[in-house]
Design a protein around this motif. Structure first.
Motif, PDB file in Angstrom:
ATOM      1  N   LYS A  23      44.217  35.686  28.927  1.00  0.00           N
ATOM      2  CA  LYS A  23      43.922  35.029  27.656  1.00  0.00           C
ATOM      3  C   LYS A  23      42.435  34.745  27.464  1.00  0.00           C
ATOM      4  CE  LYS A  23      48.091  35.184  26.360  1.00  0.00           C
ATOM      5  NZ  LYS A  23      48.461  36.198  25.399  1.00  0.00           N
ATOM      6  N   GLY A  24      41.607  35.162  28.439  1.00  0.00           N
ATOM      7  CA  GLY A  24      40.162  35.017  28.281  1.00  0.00           C
ATOM      8  C   GLY A  24      39.609  33.653  28.641  1.00  0.00           C
ATOM      9  N   LEU A  25      40.381  32.846  29.350  1.00  0.00           N
ATOM     10  CA  LEU A  25      39.911  31.517  29.743  1.00  0.00           C
ATOM     11  C   LEU A  25      39.062  31.560  31.011  1.00  0.00           C
ATOM     12  CD1 LEU A  25      43.254  29.734  29.001  1.00  0.00           C
ATOM     13  CD2 LEU A  25      41.105  29.245  27.848  1.00  0.00           C
ATOM     14  N   ILE A  26      39.375  32.473  31.906  1.00  0.00           N
ATOM     15  CA  ILE A  26      38.601  32.676  33.131  1.00  0.00           C
ATOM     16  C   ILE A  26      38.425  34.180  33.314  1.00  0.00           C
ATOM     17  CG2 ILE A  26      39.343  30.521  34.239  1.00  0.00           C
ATOM     18  CD1 ILE A  26      41.338  32.154  35.905  1.00  0.00           C
ATOM     19  N   GLN A  27      37.493  34.543  34.209  1.00  0.00           N
ATOM     20  CA  GLN A  27      37.216  35.959  34.445  1.00  0.00           C
ATOM     21  C   GLN A  27      37.144  36.230  35.929  1.00  0.00           C
ATOM     22  OE1 GLN A  27      33.702  36.497  31.927  1.00  0.00           O
ATOM     23  NE2 GLN A  27      34.089  38.680  32.162  1.00  0.00           N
ATOM     24  N   SER A  28      37.792  37.301  36.360  1.00  0.00           N
ATOM     25  CA  SER A  28      37.625  37.710  37.753  1.00  0.00           C
ATOM     26  C   SER A  28      36.369  38.564  37.839  1.00  0.00           C
ATOM     27  CB  SER A  28      38.851  38.468  38.258  1.00  0.00           C
ATOM     28  OG  SER A  28      39.062  39.642  37.509  1.00  0.00           O
ATOM     29  N   VAL A  29      35.799  38.613  39.041  1.00  0.00           N
ATOM     30  CA  VAL A  29      34.540  39.332  39.219  1.00  0.00           C
ATOM     31  C   VAL A  29      34.701  40.605  40.044  1.00  0.00           C
ATOM     32  CG1 VAL A  29      33.089  37.299  38.909  1.00  0.00           C
ATOM     33  CG2 VAL A  29      33.921  37.852  41.193  1.00  0.00           C
ATOM     34  N   GLY A  30      35.896  40.856  40.537  1.00  0.00           N
ATOM     35  CA  GLY A  30      36.140  42.040  41.356  1.00  0.00           C
ATOM     36  C   GLY A  30      36.315  43.295  40.520  1.00  0.00           C
ATOM     37  N   GLN A  31      36.442  44.397  41.209  1.00  0.00           N
ATOM     38  CA  GLN A  31      36.677  45.684  40.570  1.00  0.00           C
ATOM     39  C   GLN A  31      38.146  45.795  40.165  1.00  0.00           C
ATOM     40  OE1 GLN A  31      34.330  48.037  39.944  1.00  0.00           O
ATOM     41  NE2 GLN A  31      32.841  46.558  40.698  1.00  0.00           N
ATOM     42  N   PRO A  32      38.428  46.499  39.067  1.00  0.00           N
ATOM     43  CA  PRO A  32      39.832  46.712  38.684  1.00  0.00           C
ATOM     44  C   PRO A  32      40.593  47.396  39.815  1.00  0.00           C
ATOM     45  CG  PRO A  32      38.345  47.400  36.927  1.00  0.00           C
ATOM     46  CD  PRO A  32      37.495  47.088  38.130  1.00  0.00           C
ATOM     47  N   GLY A  33      41.803  46.936  40.043  1.00  0.00           N
ATOM     48  CA  GLY A  33      42.637  47.506  41.090  1.00  0.00           C
ATOM     49  C   GLY A  33      42.512  46.770  42.412  1.00  0.00           C
ATOM     50  N   GLU A  34      41.448  46.001  42.587  1.00  0.00           N
ATOM     51  CA  GLU A  34      41.285  45.202  43.803  1.00  0.00           C
ATOM     52  C   GLU A  34      41.938  43.836  43.604  1.00  0.00           C
ATOM     53  OE1 GLU A  34      37.118  44.806  44.570  1.00  0.00           O
ATOM     54  OE2 GLU A  34      36.884  46.884  45.211  1.00  0.00           O
ATOM     55  N   ARG A  35      42.098  43.126  44.697  1.00  0.00           N
ATOM     56  CA  ARG A  35      42.611  41.753  44.629  1.00  0.00           C
ATOM     57  C   ARG A  35      41.638  40.935  43.779  1.00  0.00           C
ATOM     58  NH1 ARG A  35      46.330  38.931  47.804  1.00  0.00           N
ATOM     59  NH2 ARG A  35      45.949  36.704  47.883  1.00  0.00           N
ATOM     60  N   ARG A  36      42.173  40.113  42.905  1.00  0.00           N
ATOM     61  CA  ARG A  36      41.311  39.327  42.021  1.00  0.00           C
ATOM     62  C   ARG A  36      40.428  38.379  42.829  1.00  0.00           C
ATOM     63  NH1 ARG A  36      45.769  40.151  38.777  1.00  0.00           N
ATOM     64  NH2 ARG A  36      45.319  40.514  36.585  1.00  0.00           N
ATOM     65  N   ARG A  37      39.152  38.353  42.444  1.00  0.00           N
ATOM     66  CA  ARG A  37      38.182  37.442  43.042  1.00  0.00           C
ATOM     67  C   ARG A  37      37.500  36.699  41.904  1.00  0.00           C
ATOM     68  NH1 ARG A  37      37.601  37.529  48.018  1.00  0.00           N
ATOM     69  NH2 ARG A  37      35.533  36.623  48.062  1.00  0.00           N
ATOM     70  N   PHE A  38      37.157  35.453  42.171  1.00  0.00           N
ATOM     71  CA  PHE A  38      36.532  34.617  41.151  1.00  0.00           C
ATOM     72  C   PHE A  38      35.259  33.991  41.703  1.00  0.00           C
ATOM     73  CE2 PHE A  38      41.047  34.730  40.191  1.00  0.00           C
ATOM     74  CZ  PHE A  38      41.058  35.000  38.832  1.00  0.00           C
ATOM     75  N   ALA A  39      34.298  33.769  40.815  1.00  0.00           N
ATOM     76  CA  ALA A  39      33.063  33.072  41.187  1.00  0.00           C
ATOM     77  C   ALA A  39      33.404  31.599  41.445  1.00  0.00           C
ATOM     78  CB  ALA A  39      32.049  33.200  40.049  1.00  0.00           C
ATOM     79  N   PRO A  40      32.602  30.921  42.262  1.00  0.00           N
ATOM     80  CA  PRO A  40      32.884  29.514  42.558  1.00  0.00           C
ATOM     81  C   PRO A  40      32.965  28.634  41.298  1.00  0.00           C
ATOM     82  CG  PRO A  40      31.224  30.349  44.058  1.00  0.00           C
ATOM     83  CD  PRO A  40      31.473  31.424  43.035  1.00  0.00           C
TER      84      PRO A  40
END
Length: 148
Positions: A23-40
Motif C-alpha cells: 500500500k506504499g506505507l513502507i518500502q523494502s530496500v532489497g532486490q526483487p525476489g530476495e527476502r525483504r529487507r528494510f532500512a532501520p
C-alpha cells in the motif's frame, strides 16, 4: 533488517509488513525476489503508522503523511481537522455517558416516559445516521478508510 527482525521488533506480522509495503506505507530496500529487507528508519515509520491508527486516521490518510523517501511529511491542517473530529466525538460520548447514567437512575416508571432518555435515543439514532453517511461518502481508491 530483514522482515523477520522488523516483525519481531515491531510486534507486527510479516503479512502486515508486506501489506503496508503493498500500500506504499513502507518500502523494502532489497532486490526483487530476495527476502525483504528494510532500512532501520522503518521502525520510525511503523511507529508513526501505529500513532496515526490510534488517533483514528485511515491508512489512506497515513500514507499521505510520508514522502516517497519514507520521511514524515505531516499535514498540520489534517492533524487539526482530526483533533476537531475527536473533540466532537468526545462531546458526543460524554453526552451519551451522561444520558446512560441518567437512565440508570431515572425515577420515571418507564424509560419511554423519560424525556432525557428520549433525547439519548435521538442522539444515538442521529449518530448512527451520521456514521452511515460518512461510510457511504468515503473514497474507494487503493486503500479503504476504516469504518467508524
Amino acid at each position: 533488517m530483514d522482515i523477520a527482525e522488523v516483525a519481531k521488533r515491531s510486534g507486527l506480522r510479516a503479512s502486515t509488513l508486506r501489506y503496508y509495503e503493498e500500500k506504499g506505507l513502507i518500502q523494502s530496500v532489497g532486490q526483487p525476489g530476495e527476502r525483504r529487507r528494510f532500512a532501520p528508519g522503518v521502525m520510525d515509520q511503523l511507529a508513526l503508522i501505529a500513532l496515526g491508527q490510534s488517533a483514528g486516521f485511515s491508512l489512506y490518510d497515513i500514507r499521505s503523511m510520508f514522502l516517497p523517501s519514507g520521511e514524515p511529511n505531516i499535514d498540520r491542517q489534517l492533524l487539526s481537522a482530526k483533533a476537531d473530529e475527536l473533540d466532537t466525538m468526545v462531546k458526543r460520548l460524554k453526552a451519551m455517558s451522561n444520558g446512560l447514567r441518567h437512565a440508570a437512575a431515572c425515577p420515571a416508571e418507564s424509560h419511554a416516559q423519560c424525556p432525557s432518555f428520549q433525547r439519548l435515543l435521538k442522539a444515538a439514532a442521529d449518530g448512527a445516521l451520521e456514521r452511515q453517511q460518512r461510510r457511504s461518502a468515503q473514497p474507494v481508491v487503493g486503500l479503504r478508510r476504516p469504518r467508524a
